[in-house]
Scaffold this motif. Sequence first.
Motif, PDB file in Angstrom:
ATOM      1  N   ASN A 168      36.014  47.431  37.281  1.00  0.00           N
ATOM      2  CA  ASN A 168      35.476  48.801  37.180  1.00  0.00           C
ATOM      3  C   ASN A 168      34.056  48.511  37.891  1.00  0.00           C
ATOM      4  OD1 ASN A 168      37.028  50.221  35.253  1.00  0.00           O
ATOM      5  ND2 ASN A 168      36.669  48.539  33.745  1.00  0.00           N
ATOM      6  N   VAL A 169      33.683  49.598  38.788  1.00  0.00           N
ATOM      7  CA  VAL A 169      32.841  49.657  39.922  1.00  0.00           C
ATOM      8  C   VAL A 169      31.888  50.705  39.911  1.00  0.00           C
ATOM      9  CG1 VAL A 169      31.830  49.004  42.087  1.00  0.00           C
ATOM     10  CG2 VAL A 169      33.875  47.717  41.357  1.00  0.00           C
ATOM     11  N   ALA A 170      30.718  50.737  39.746  1.00  0.00           N
ATOM     12  CA  ALA A 170      29.883  51.998  39.882  1.00  0.00           C
ATOM     13  C   ALA A 170      29.333  51.985  41.568  1.00  0.00           C
ATOM     14  CB  ALA A 170      28.613  52.107  39.010  1.00  0.00           C
ATOM     15  N   MET A 171      29.586  53.148  42.026  1.00  0.00           N
ATOM     16  CA  MET A 171      29.492  53.268  43.541  1.00  0.00           C
ATOM     17  C   MET A 171      28.923  54.679  43.703  1.00  0.00           C
ATOM     18  SD  MET A 171      31.874  52.336  46.861  1.00  0.00           S
ATOM     19  CE  MET A 171      31.935  50.726  46.012  1.00  0.00           C
ATOM     20  N   ALA A 172      27.689  54.739  44.619  1.00  0.00           N
ATOM     21  CA  ALA A 172      27.173  56.220  44.960  1.00  0.00           C
ATOM     22  C   ALA A 172      28.197  56.889  45.865  1.00  0.00           C
ATOM     23  CB  ALA A 172      25.866  55.724  45.488  1.00  0.00           C
ATOM     24  N   TYR A 173      28.173  58.276  45.899  1.00  0.00           N
ATOM     25  CA  TYR A 173      28.805  58.779  46.606  1.00  0.00           C
ATOM     26  C   TYR A 173      28.006  59.959  47.179  1.00  0.00           C
ATOM     27  CZ  TYR A 173      28.821  62.487  43.199  1.00  0.00           C
ATOM     28  OH  TYR A 173      28.237  63.661  42.362  1.00  0.00           O
ATOM     29  N   GLU A 174      28.454  60.751  48.263  1.00  0.00           N
ATOM     30  CA  GLU A 174      27.588  62.021  48.445  1.00  0.00           C
ATOM     31  C   GLU A 174      28.780  62.989  49.186  1.00  0.00           C
ATOM     32  OE1 GLU A 174      24.974  60.592  51.757  1.00  0.00           O
ATOM     33  OE2 GLU A 174      26.818  60.535  53.209  1.00  0.00           O
ATOM     34  N   LYS A 175      28.592  64.233  48.896  1.00  0.00           N
ATOM     35  CA  LYS A 175      29.701  65.300  49.345  1.00  0.00           C
ATOM     36  C   LYS A 175      29.695  65.400  51.091  1.00  0.00           C
ATOM     37  CE  LYS A 175      29.998  68.050  45.394  1.00  0.00           C
ATOM     38  NZ  LYS A 175      29.928  69.802  44.793  1.00  0.00           N
ATOM     39  N   ARG A 176      30.741  65.494  51.448  1.00  0.00           N
ATOM     40  CA  ARG A 176      30.875  65.760  52.957  1.00  0.00           C
ATOM     41  C   ARG A 176      31.382  66.970  53.296  1.00  0.00           C
ATOM     42  NH1 ARG A 176      28.867  61.262  55.307  1.00  0.00           N
ATOM     43  NH2 ARG A 176      28.570  62.777  57.192  1.00  0.00           N
ATOM     44  N   SER A 177      31.445  67.603  54.438  1.00  0.00           N
ATOM     45  CA  SER A 177      31.992  68.932  54.999  1.00  0.00           C
ATOM     46  C   SER A 177      33.624  68.643  55.031  1.00  0.00           C
ATOM     47  CB  SER A 177      31.514  69.072  56.230  1.00  0.00           C
ATOM     48  OG  SER A 177      31.783  68.104  57.285  1.00  0.00           O
ATOM     49  N   ARG A 178      34.169  69.763  54.798  1.00  0.00           N
ATOM     50  CA  ARG A 178      35.855  69.808  55.133  1.00  0.00           C
ATOM     51  C   ARG A 178      36.393  69.263  56.367  1.00  0.00           C
ATOM     52  NH1 ARG A 178      37.623  75.319  52.182  1.00  0.00           N
ATOM     53  NH2 ARG A 178      36.207  75.155  50.374  1.00  0.00           N
ATOM     54  N   SER A 179      37.366  68.631  56.420  1.00  0.00           N
ATOM     55  CA  SER A 179      38.230  68.298  57.738  1.00  0.00           C
ATOM     56  C   SER A 179      39.510  68.818  57.579  1.00  0.00           C
ATOM     57  CB  SER A 179      37.983  66.819  57.731  1.00  0.00           C
ATOM     58  OG  SER A 179      39.067  66.173  56.685  1.00  0.00           O
ATOM     59  N   LYS A 180      40.352  68.840  58.738  1.00  0.00           N
ATOM     60  CA  LYS A 180      41.524  69.250  58.653  1.00  0.00           C
ATOM     61  C   LYS A 180      42.501  68.560  57.792  1.00  0.00           C
ATOM     62  CE  LYS A 180      41.320  70.847  63.722  1.00  0.00           C
ATOM     63  NZ  LYS A 180      41.836  70.650  64.931  1.00  0.00           N
ATOM     64  N   LEU A 181      42.287  67.375  57.363  1.00  0.00           N
ATOM     65  CA  LEU A 181      43.210  66.561  56.542  1.00  0.00           C
ATOM     66  C   LEU A 181      42.917  66.627  55.115  1.00  0.00           C
ATOM     67  CD1 LEU A 181      43.897  63.443  59.000  1.00  0.00           C
ATOM     68  CD2 LEU A 181      45.234  65.653  58.753  1.00  0.00           C
ATOM     69  N   CYS A 182      41.526  67.116  54.937  1.00  0.00           N
ATOM     70  CA  CYS A 182      41.100  66.901  53.633  1.00  0.00           C
ATOM     71  C   CYS A 182      39.700  67.866  53.498  1.00  0.00           C
ATOM     72  CB  CYS A 182      40.599  65.337  53.392  1.00  0.00           C
ATOM     73  SG  CYS A 182      39.648  65.302  51.694  1.00  0.00           S
ATOM     74  N   GLN A 183      40.234  68.871  52.462  1.00  0.00           N
ATOM     75  CA  GLN A 183      39.141  69.953  52.170  1.00  0.00           C
ATOM     76  C   GLN A 183      38.003  69.434  51.208  1.00  0.00           C
ATOM     77  OE1 GLN A 183      41.404  73.247  50.625  1.00  0.00           O
ATOM     78  NE2 GLN A 183      41.588  74.209  52.757  1.00  0.00           N
ATOM     79  N   TYR A 184      38.114  68.488  50.473  1.00  0.00           N
ATOM     80  CA  TYR A 184      37.244  68.175  49.489  1.00  0.00           C
ATOM     81  C   TYR A 184      37.142  66.589  49.529  1.00  0.00           C
ATOM     82  CZ  TYR A 184      38.766  72.669  47.813  1.00  0.00           C
ATOM     83  OH  TYR A 184      38.739  74.103  47.708  1.00  0.00           O
ATOM     84  N   ARG A 185      36.030  66.161  50.405  1.00  0.00           N
ATOM     85  CA  ARG A 185      36.000  64.968  50.741  1.00  0.00           C
ATOM     86  C   ARG A 185      34.485  64.406  50.012  1.00  0.00           C
ATOM     87  NH1 ARG A 185      35.433  63.062  56.743  1.00  0.00           N
ATOM     88  NH2 ARG A 185      33.933  64.793  56.685  1.00  0.00           N
ATOM     89  N   LEU A 186      34.761  63.095  49.581  1.00  0.00           N
ATOM     90  CA  LEU A 186      33.295  62.456  49.090  1.00  0.00           C
ATOM     91  C   LEU A 186      33.457  61.036  50.077  1.00  0.00           C
ATOM     92  CD1 LEU A 186      34.057  62.519  45.386  1.00  0.00           C
ATOM     93  CD2 LEU A 186      32.630  63.907  46.739  1.00  0.00           C
ATOM     94  N   ARG A 187      32.152  60.956  50.381  1.00  0.00           N
ATOM     95  CA  ARG A 187      31.874  59.621  51.085  1.00  0.00           C
ATOM     96  C   ARG A 187      31.370  58.691  50.183  1.00  0.00           C
ATOM     97  NH1 ARG A 187      27.659  57.058  54.367  1.00  0.00           N
ATOM     98  NH2 ARG A 187      28.667  55.692  55.932  1.00  0.00           N
ATOM     99  N   LEU A 188      32.027  57.558  49.875  1.00  0.00           N
ATOM    100  CA  LEU A 188      31.503  56.240  48.961  1.00  0.00           C
ATOM    101  C   LEU A 188      30.804  55.408  49.860  1.00  0.00           C
ATOM    102  CD1 LEU A 188      34.729  55.631  47.119  1.00  0.00           C
ATOM    103  CD2 LEU A 188      33.159  57.253  46.388  1.00  0.00           C
ATOM    104  N   LEU A 189      29.580  55.401  49.204  1.00  0.00           N
ATOM    105  CA  LEU A 189      28.345  54.480  49.984  1.00  0.00           C
ATOM    106  C   LEU A 189      28.637  53.056  49.705  1.00  0.00           C
ATOM    107  CD1 LEU A 189      25.394  56.673  49.309  1.00  0.00           C
ATOM    108  CD2 LEU A 189      27.244  56.606  51.421  1.00  0.00           C
ATOM    109  N   GLY A 190      29.280  52.190  50.535  1.00  0.00           N
ATOM    110  CA  GLY A 190      29.714  50.940  50.205  1.00  0.00           C
ATOM    111  C   GLY A 190      28.505  50.074  49.958  1.00  0.00           C
ATOM    112  N   LYS A 191      28.620  48.918  49.002  1.00  0.00           N
ATOM    113  CA  LYS A 191      27.857  48.201  48.608  1.00  0.00           C
ATOM    114  C   LYS A 191      27.806  46.858  49.796  1.00  0.00           C
ATOM    115  CE  LYS A 191      27.761  49.046  43.679  1.00  0.00           C
ATOM    116  NZ  LYS A 191      27.675  48.568  42.301  1.00  0.00           N
ATOM    117  N   PRO A 192      27.003  46.028  49.378  1.00  0.00           N
ATOM    118  CA  PRO A 192      27.076  44.834  50.396  1.00  0.00           C
ATOM    119  C   PRO A 192      28.457  44.142  50.905  1.00  0.00           C
ATOM    120  CG  PRO A 192      25.167  44.597  49.078  1.00  0.00           C
ATOM    121  CD  PRO A 192      26.142  45.641  48.289  1.00  0.00           C
TER     122      PRO A 192
END
Length: 247
Positions: free
Chosen positions: A179-203
């Motif tokens: 189980n991992v806690a990871m930061a995210y940010e909403k991103r704009s829609r794309s043709k393949l995905c309307q509701y996208r989140l960008r997971l901000l990777g850890k080290p």
Amino acid sequence: MNQNTPNYATYSVDELQDVLARIDQTRFPERYVAAQRALDLKLTEKQMPQTGADLAGEGVESAEKPRWAELLWITRTTLLSFFGLLLAQLLGGFADFLLTNHITSELSGLIWGLKIGFLLLWCVVLIKDAGFSHYLMKSKRGLVMVFCLPLLVWLLVDNFVDRVVPLGMHQFAVVEPVNVAMAYEKRSRSKLCQYRLRLLGKPDWDSTYICVSEPFYQKLNANGTLTLRAEQSDYGLLIKEYRAIAK
């Protein structure tokens, strides 16, 4: 030509055929020969534009496409490799997978090896498979394929090695539930995905994008933290479930 002989050069094909059918060869042998020559010339001139049109039609657009069985084995192997590469992109796109950072540098040699290898293989196909290369060179779409197929492969190989290969290796590796806690940010829609989140990777992991449902997306803030239930291996993190952490 005898002055009494008509100027058959001005006659049409139908008129000349009528003359030849009616003329008395015994009384007017010179006229018969002249009419026959004029008809032969008319028919030859009539066929010339048609032959040119046929040649033009057989040029750029109407080259006959070789059958699959007629292709050399190296051509079939190359084309199947390309289609397999496309299929792998689709299959890899359905998995939410975070790549382990150290794998990226380890696979850089494989990326260049596949790119150069396919380019050389494509050159061999064009040289060895005369029927296939002739078809490509005689059609506009074929010429586009000659130059664009290697470029497309070069683009696809990056994602294939950086994502699909590690994901495949992950399936056969020893995995550990985490189980991992990871930061995210909403991103704009794309043709393949309307509701996208960008997971901000850890080290340990690269950043990645995931697709979520509309209700889940609407409940999230512009940025925040998700709890990920995942499987971890030496190759990356395969996300099985995620939920938002309330602030």
